[in-house]
Design an enzyme around this catalytic site. Structure first.
Site, short mmCIF file in Angstrom:
data_model
loop_
_atom_site.label_atom_id
_atom_site.label_comp_id
_atom_site.label_asym_id
_atom_site.label_seq_id
_atom_site.Cartn_x
_atom_site.Cartn_y
_atom_site.Cartn_z
N CYS A 53 -6.24 -3.74 3.23
CA CYS A 53 -6.33 -2.37 3.67
C CYS A 53 -6.79 -1.64 2.45
O CYS A 53 -8.02 -1.08 2.29
CB CYS A 53 -4.66 -1.83 3.51
N SER A 75 0.80 3.79 1.82
CA SER A 75 0.99 4.28 3.19
C SER A 75 2.26 3.74 3.71
O SER A 75 3.05 4.16 4.51
CB SER A 75 -0.28 3.64 4.23
N HIS A 78 0.97 -4.07 5.87
CA HIS A 78 -0.27 -3.99 6.62
C HIS A 78 -1.53 -4.36 5.85
O HIS A 78 -2.43 -3.79 6.26
CB HIS A 78 -0.21 -2.53 7.12
N CYS A 101 0.99 -1.18 -0.09
CA CYS A 101 0.07 0.03 0.09
C CYS A 101 0.83 1.29 -0.15
O CYS A 101 2.05 1.10 0.56
CB CYS A 101 -0.98 0.03 1.24
N HIS A 106 4.95 6.04 2.15
CA HIS A 106 4.67 7.30 3.07
C HIS A 106 5.64 7.07 4.44
O HIS A 106 6.43 7.94 4.62
CB HIS A 106 3.25 7.51 3.47
N1 LIG Z 1 -7.68 7.02 4.55
C1 LIG Z 1 -7.14 5.91 4.77
O1 LIG Z 1 -7.45 5.06 5.84
C2 LIG Z 1 -6.30 5.18 3.72
C3 LIG Z 1 -5.67 3.76 3.86
C4 LIG Z 1 -4.97 3.33 2.91
C5 LIG Z 1 -4.29 4.16 2.00
N2 LIG Z 1 -4.29 5.36 2.06
C6 LIG Z 1 -3.90 6.41 1.27
O2 LIG Z 1 -4.38 6.62 0.12
C7 LIG Z 1 -3.49 6.98 -0.94
C8 LIG Z 1 -3.53 5.96 -2.21
O3 LIG Z 1 -3.05 4.67 -1.73
P1 LIG Z 1 -2.85 3.62 -2.99
O4 LIG Z 1 -2.06 2.43 -2.20
O5 LIG Z 1 -4.00 3.69 -3.86
O6 LIG Z 1 -1.61 4.41 -3.87
P2 LIG Z 1 -0.82 4.21 -5.44
O7 LIG Z 1 0.34 4.95 -5.47
O8 LIG Z 1 -1.09 2.86 -5.74
O9 LIG Z 1 -1.95 5.13 -6.37
C9 LIG Z 1 -1.85 6.28 -6.62
C10 LIG Z 1 -2.57 6.74 -7.57
O10 LIG Z 1 -2.41 7.97 -7.92
C11 LIG Z 1 -2.03 8.52 -9.30
N3 LIG Z 1 -1.32 9.80 -9.35
C12 LIG Z 1 -0.35 10.52 -8.65
N4 LIG Z 1 -0.05 11.69 -8.77
C13 LIG Z 1 -1.09 12.01 -9.61
C14 LIG Z 1 -1.57 13.41 -9.90
N5 LIG Z 1 -0.99 14.40 -9.72
N6 LIG Z 1 -2.82 13.35 -10.54
C15 LIG Z 1 -3.60 12.18 -10.97
N7 LIG Z 1 -3.19 11.05 -10.61
C16 LIG Z 1 -2.21 10.89 -9.83
C17 LIG Z 1 -1.01 7.51 -9.73
O11 LIG Z 1 -0.67 7.38 -11.07
C18 LIG Z 1 -1.54 6.34 -9.00
O12 LIG Z 1 -2.37 5.48 -9.82
C19 LIG Z 1 -2.02 7.02 -0.17
O13 LIG Z 1 -1.86 8.35 0.30
C20 LIG Z 1 -2.27 6.08 0.71
O14 LIG Z 1 -1.54 6.65 1.97
C21 LIG Z 1 -5.23 6.22 2.91
ZN LIG Z 2 -2.87 0.82 3.64
#
Ligand SMILES: NC(=O)c1ccc[n+]([C@@H]2O[C@H](COP(=O)([O-])OP(=O)(O)OC[C@H]3O[C@@H](n4cnc5c(N)ncnc54)[C@H](O)[C@@H]3O)[C@@H](O)[C@H]2O)c1
Ligand SMILES: [Zn+2]
Ligand SMILES: [Zn+2]
Length: 362
Positions: free
Chosen positions: A163, A40, A59, A38, A43
């Site tokens: 997650c 995160s 996770h 993920c 991050h």
């Molecule tokens: N709220 C929560 O509880 C929770 C839980 C899990 C993950 N997250 C967060 O969610 C986010 C996404 O996680 P993920 O694992 O899907 O990430 P990921 O890296 O797999 O996906 C991110 C996507 O965003 C796109 N992207 C990047 N910059 C961009 C831009 N400027 N414009 C348009 N698209 C763009 C990428 O091409 C990619 O497809 C992260 O910040 C993660 O930490 C939050």
């Molecule tokens: Zn996660």
């Protein structure tokens, strides 16, 4: 056991031999079968979320119970389980009012001074991330971080539910409960955003607009439910969404965690609509938005944490959704890799070259 250890921020994870303790009271020892990767985790590596090294990340796991500690009644060796970061205490205000994912004790590990669950060759403790640490062949978790699932659920696909799927689906199904026919935009088509798109399809949303900066993801987004796709690098995605929806969507989900895309999500939300912040913006950054947009157009903004889950209830349901064909997980897995390839996987994630990558253990 073999594990990928974060020894420093912004450095490759080190594959090391790590010692895992025996299960104490209320704890369960698992053999990790698969773990999704993920953003995160990335991050934390980049220092955007404060988790000190040394630490074992990961996770989004699924595994098989090997042993249980004293007092564990709900699990037995051989059980198939998914792990979740939102362990709950069961007695606090949030747990008793039905929002256990907000339980303030979810990251509390063993009592202060107790033997560490994970340690290096000289007995020095290694931090456990969110009670899970799934970038490792075994996991030692509190039973309240685990849910038992059906044996006929393939565990590599089950891991995604740990997650990303719970976060994206839950943002739609639990946090805001969007009504059938509503228009939706999802910014970011990673594991989380693709799950939000599926949630919107499952509840019967109207237009489902996927926005990403990697157009290769659009075939996949369409297969999972997107009706329209917008390349964020081609022109202004806010104007494009407004044009498709006569002024803005009913619900916009930000699933990246960048300041400009949070601003875009608010701007592409229509009058009376709701912006849902799912992506994690680095803790040191603030997002300027127009307060008058909220007042004069009655837009709402909400965060969504871990899909507002009650995971012992939600995750077996999402497993059923997969097995009855509603939730598409096979398509979401872009790479299956070994633990040794974890650093290459993070490199692909940085470049936007993956959907969901899954580490599969032998
Ligand atoms: N709220 C929560 O509880 C929770 C839980 C899990 C993950 N997250 C967060 O969610 C986010 C996404 O996680 P993920 O694992 O899907 O990430 P990921 O890296 O797999 O996906 C991110 C996507 O965003 C796109 N992207 C990047 N910059 C961009 C831009 N400027 N414009 C348009 N698209 C763009 C990428 O091409 C990619 O497809 C992260 O910040 C993660 O930490 C939050
Ligand atoms: Zn996660
Ligand atoms: Zn609690």
């Amino acid at each position: 056991m073999k594990a990928a250890v974060m020894r420093a921020n912004r450095a490759p994870l080190a594959i090391e031999d790590v010692r895992i303790d025996d299960p104490g009271p209320g704890e369960v020892l698992l053999r990790t079968v698969a773990t999704g990767i993920c953003h995160s985790d990335l991050h934390v590596i980049e220092g955007h979320l404060p988790v000190p090294p040394p630490c074992i990340l990961g996770h989004e796991p699924a595994g098989i119970v090997e042993a249980v500690g004293a007092g564990v009644a709900g699990f037995a060796p051989g059980d198939h389980v998914i792990g979740c970061i939102t362990a709950w205490c069961g007695v606090c205000k949030f747990c008793t009012e039905g929002r256990p994912y907000l339980c303030p004790t979810q990251f509390v590990g063993r009592p202060f001074g107790a033997k560490p669950r994970l340690s290096g060759p000289s007995g020095d403790g290694i931090g456990q991330f969110a009670n899970l640490s799934s970038f490792a062949e075994k996991m030692l978790c509190p039973e309240r971080a685990l849910v038992k699932i059906r044996d006929d659920m393939p565990l590599d696909r089950a891991s995604l539910i740990g997650c990303g799927v719970t976060t994206g689906l839950g943002a739609v199904l639990n946090t805001v409960r969007i009504p059938a026919g509503a228009s939706v935009a999802v910014i970011g088509c990673g594991g989380v955003g693709l799950a939000a798109i599926q949630g919107a399809r499952i509840v019967g949303a109207g237009r489902i607009i996927a926005v990403d900066a990697q157009p290769w993801k659009f075939d996949l987004a369409r297969k999972l439910g997107a009706t329209d796709c917008i390349d964020a690098k081609e022109g202004n995605p806010v104007a494009a969404v407004q044009q498709l929806t006569a002024g803005g969507v009913d619900f916009a989900f930000e699933c990246i965690g960048l300041v400009p895309t949070v601003q875009q999500a608010v701007a592409m939300t229509g009058r009376g609509g709701t912006t849902v912040l799912v992506g994690v913006v680095p803790l040191t950054q603030l997002v300027p938005i127009s307060a008058a947009d909220l007042t004069l157009q009655e837009k709402k903004i909400t965060g969504s944490y871990m899909g507002s889950n009650r995971f012992r209830f939600d995750m077996p349901k999402y497993v059923d959704f997969y097995l009855d064909g509603r939730l598409r997980l096979d398509e979401m897995i872009s790479q299956r890799i070994g633990l040794d390839e974890v650093n290459e996987a993070f490199e692909r994630m940085r470049k936007g070259e993956s959907a969901r990558q899954v580490i599969v253990f032998d």
